[in-house]
Design an enzyme around this catalytic site. Structure first.
Site, mmCIF file in Angstrom:
data_model
loop_
_atom_site.group_PDB
_atom_site.id
_atom_site.type_symbol
_atom_site.label_atom_id
_atom_site.label_comp_id
_atom_site.label_asym_id
_atom_site.label_seq_id
_atom_site.Cartn_x
_atom_site.Cartn_y
_atom_site.Cartn_z
ATOM 1 N N GLU A 173 -7.091 -3.725 -5.959
ATOM 2 C CA GLU A 173 -7.927 -4.712 -5.254
ATOM 3 C C GLU A 173 -9.120 -4.062 -4.554
ATOM 4 O O GLU A 173 -9.345 -4.275 -3.354
ATOM 5 C CB GLU A 173 -7.070 -5.502 -4.249
ATOM 6 C CG GLU A 173 -6.007 -6.332 -4.938
ATOM 7 C CD GLU A 173 -5.288 -7.346 -4.042
ATOM 8 O OE1 GLU A 173 -5.416 -7.271 -2.807
ATOM 9 O OE2 GLU A 173 -4.598 -8.217 -4.612
ATOM 10 N N GLU A 291 -0.512 -8.879 -10.328
ATOM 11 C CA GLU A 291 0.120 -9.472 -9.137
ATOM 12 C C GLU A 291 -0.026 -10.986 -9.247
ATOM 13 O O GLU A 291 -1.156 -11.482 -9.301
ATOM 14 C CB GLU A 291 -0.544 -9.009 -7.842
ATOM 15 C CG GLU A 291 -0.170 -7.607 -7.430
ATOM 16 C CD GLU A 291 -0.728 -7.231 -6.058
ATOM 17 O OE1 GLU A 291 -0.772 -8.091 -5.155
ATOM 18 O OE2 GLU A 291 -1.138 -6.060 -5.917
HETATM 19 O O1 AHR Z 1 1.794 -8.140 -2.830
HETATM 20 C C1 AHR Z 1 1.307 -8.099 -1.537
HETATM 21 C C2 AHR Z 1 -0.145 -7.629 -1.445
HETATM 22 O O2 AHR Z 1 -0.980 -8.591 -2.008
HETATM 23 C C3 AHR Z 1 -0.500 -6.365 -2.198
HETATM 24 O O3 AHR Z 1 -0.246 -5.216 -1.467
HETATM 25 C C4 AHR Z 1 -1.968 -6.513 -2.422
HETATM 26 O O4 AHR Z 1 -2.412 -5.840 -3.576
HETATM 27 C C5 AHR Z 1 -2.188 -8.010 -2.474
HETATM 28 O O5 AHR Z 1 -3.239 -8.403 -1.672
#
Ligand code: AHR
Length: 503
Positions: A173, A291
């Site tokens: 990110e 994610e």
């Molecule tokens: O999964 C929780 C968080 O969400 C992770 O650390 C991050 O990459 C995202 O913003």
């Protein structure tokens, strides 16, 4: 009673399904690693400190690949702190989650755990507080068989054979201002390109994932993808996208939120293909949705930062309800529909932290509601996806406008003759009389039919009652000459697994 017609044809294949779409994610965050997969001294732990009850559930969940070690944690992490004799490993501050990192679990433990669990590792390199040198040393440690410093350090730590890790994420990110070492697209593209070039000098067959946007609402979404791909197109294989959904008090919109993921995936593909055209490239960039999940993010954003630095504090241990599980089932339908481009996807995260599996020190691990649609999709969603045409009545939502009342996708595994149809009825009020026309197939038998539906969509599994919610075996699917007929209850998720013959 609404009427729905679904049409599938043997010859209209979308794509081979990459089993890595059934991935997950373990970050050094809260109790995901410590107290989740690793808890020495627990009655459930093996000789390495790995919780065996968790390992069993991870296998049952059908997870194929696991991303590690973060997440936001990654951008402040020094992987060298987590290897070598445990007594020499330093405790460090984790700025991302305001906690204390003991480093008692590190790279070698993760690789042992992955092997034992039967999952492929997906490793991420820190491009926030670290960079090229650190990434190359890490790759040398994991993948190289040579008389060189870091390769030999791995051997000294008891691992003679290189791990040969294939998939590598270039940071996490990096578009997010919350990220340690956050960069603008140009700066990130330069670093990611340099790191990718260096890594390829050590291992040509690596699969490299460049960071896309942290979510579709990022102000830089679109521009970010275009810039990083223009600068690093030939050096990488996949672009990442992350997304989390939550119920903001409007359940009907929430039940339809997978349409946002449909848009997001399509948009990233379109941007990647526009860059491809501009560069006159023959290569197609694929997607790593590394994610995704349901997350009550606004609750977390409203919390105060802790005053102390604790080891493995409880962080975002969301308790999932039935509505959340329906959404997870629908998001998986979206992922399968774009199996032509989505080659990896990680349900974030795996244990305790916004996870399908929960633990407490004194109780065997249990399944959250979201466990079930994932496990059944991973179990039956194999082979190839087939175009699944849906003629359904619309439902109105405040957030996404008019959407199909039913969503569905079909998978067909020619090797086993099994065809699976995954269905969601998004309507809160109407059952859907659904006819599924399977052209080019003759249905021989309904092997399995599983429905997840509850009158009370807020029901959860928790410490006190860990089996309150479970899908039920269904026997209502009717074989007809054209395929199958079924009635979908309001607000329900369902899979029908069939034995078929090609007609
Ligand atoms: O999964 C929780 C968080 O969400 C992770 O650390 C991050 O990459 C995202 O913003």
């Amino acid at each position: 009673m609404a009427k729905v017609k679904i049409v599938v044809d043997r010859h209209f294949e979308i794509s081979e399904i990459d089993k890595r779409i059934y991935g997950s994610f373990t970050e050094h965050m809260g109790r995901c690693v410590y107290g989740g997969i690793y808890e020495p001294g627990s009655p459930f732990a093996d000789e390495n400190g790995f919780r065996t009850d968790v390992i069993e559930l991870v296998r049952e969940l059908g997870v194929s690949i696991v991303r590690y070690p973060g997440g936001n944690f990654l951008s402040g992490y020094d992987w060298k702190d987590g290897v070598g004799p445990k007594e020499d490993r330093p405790q460090r501050l984790d700025l991302a989650w305001h906690s204390l990192e003991t480093n008692q679990f590190g790279l070698d433990e993760f690789m042992d755990w992955s092997e034992k669990t039967g999952v492929e590792p997906m490793m991420a390199v820190n491009l926030g507080s670290a960079g090229l040198k650190d990434a190359l040393e890490l790759l040398e440690y994991t993948n190289v068989d040579a008389e060189s410093k870091w390769a030999q350090y791995r051997v000294k730590n008891g691992n003679k054979k290189p791990y040969d890790i294939k998939v590598w994420c270039l940071g996490n990110e990096m578009d997010g201002p919350w990220q340690l070492g956050h960069k603008n697209a140009k700066e990130y593209a330069k670093v990611a390109g340099d790191v990718a070039r260096g890594m390829r000098q050590m291992g040509e067959d690596l699969e490299l994932v460049i960071c896309g946007s942290s979510n579709r609402a990022m102000p830089t979404f679109g521009q970010w993808e275009e810039t990083v791909l223009e600068d690093a197109y030939d050096l990488v294989d996949h672009i990442s996208l992350h997304t989390y959904y939550e119920d903001h008090g409007d359940i009907q919109s929430f039940l339809a939120c997978s349409v946002d993921l449909d848009y997001f995936i399509n948009e990233v593909c379109e941007i990647a293909d526009a860059v491809k055209a501009k560069l006159r490239s023959k290569k197609t960039i694929t997607l790593s949705l590394d994610e995704w999940n349901v997350w009550r993010l606004s609750e977390y954003m409203g919390m105060e930062r802790p005053k102390t630095w604790e080891i493995a504090p409880k962080v975002i241990e969301d308790e999932y309800n039935v509505a959340d599980a329906l959404v997870v089932g629908n998001l998986l339908i979206s992922i399968l529909r774009r199996s032509d481009r989505v080659k990896m996807a990680c349900l974030a995260q795996l244990v305790n932290v916004i996870a399908p599996i929960r633990t407490e020190p004194d109780k065997a691990a249990w399944r959250q509601t979201t466990f079930f649609p994932f496990a059944y999709t991973a179990k039956y969603g194999k082979g190839k996806t087939l175009t699944t045409r849906i003629e359904a009545g619309k439902i109105e939502t405040n957030k996404f406008g008019s959407v199909d009342g039913v969503d569905a996708i079909t998978t067909y595994d020619a090797a086993t003759g099994q065809l699976a149809i995954f269905l969601i009825n998004r309507s809160l009020t109407d059952a859907q009389e659904t006819s599924i026309n399977l052209a080019g197939f003759k249905v021989k038998e309904v092997l399995d039919q599983v429905t997840l539906d509850e009158k009370d969509l807020t029901k959860t599994n928790n410490y006190q009652n860990s089996e309150a919610v479970a899908p039920r075996k269904d026997k209502t699917a009717k074989i007809v000459t054209s395929g199958v007929e079924v009635s979908l209850p309001p607000a329900s998720w369902q899979v029908i697994n069939l034995l078929v013959e090609e007609a």
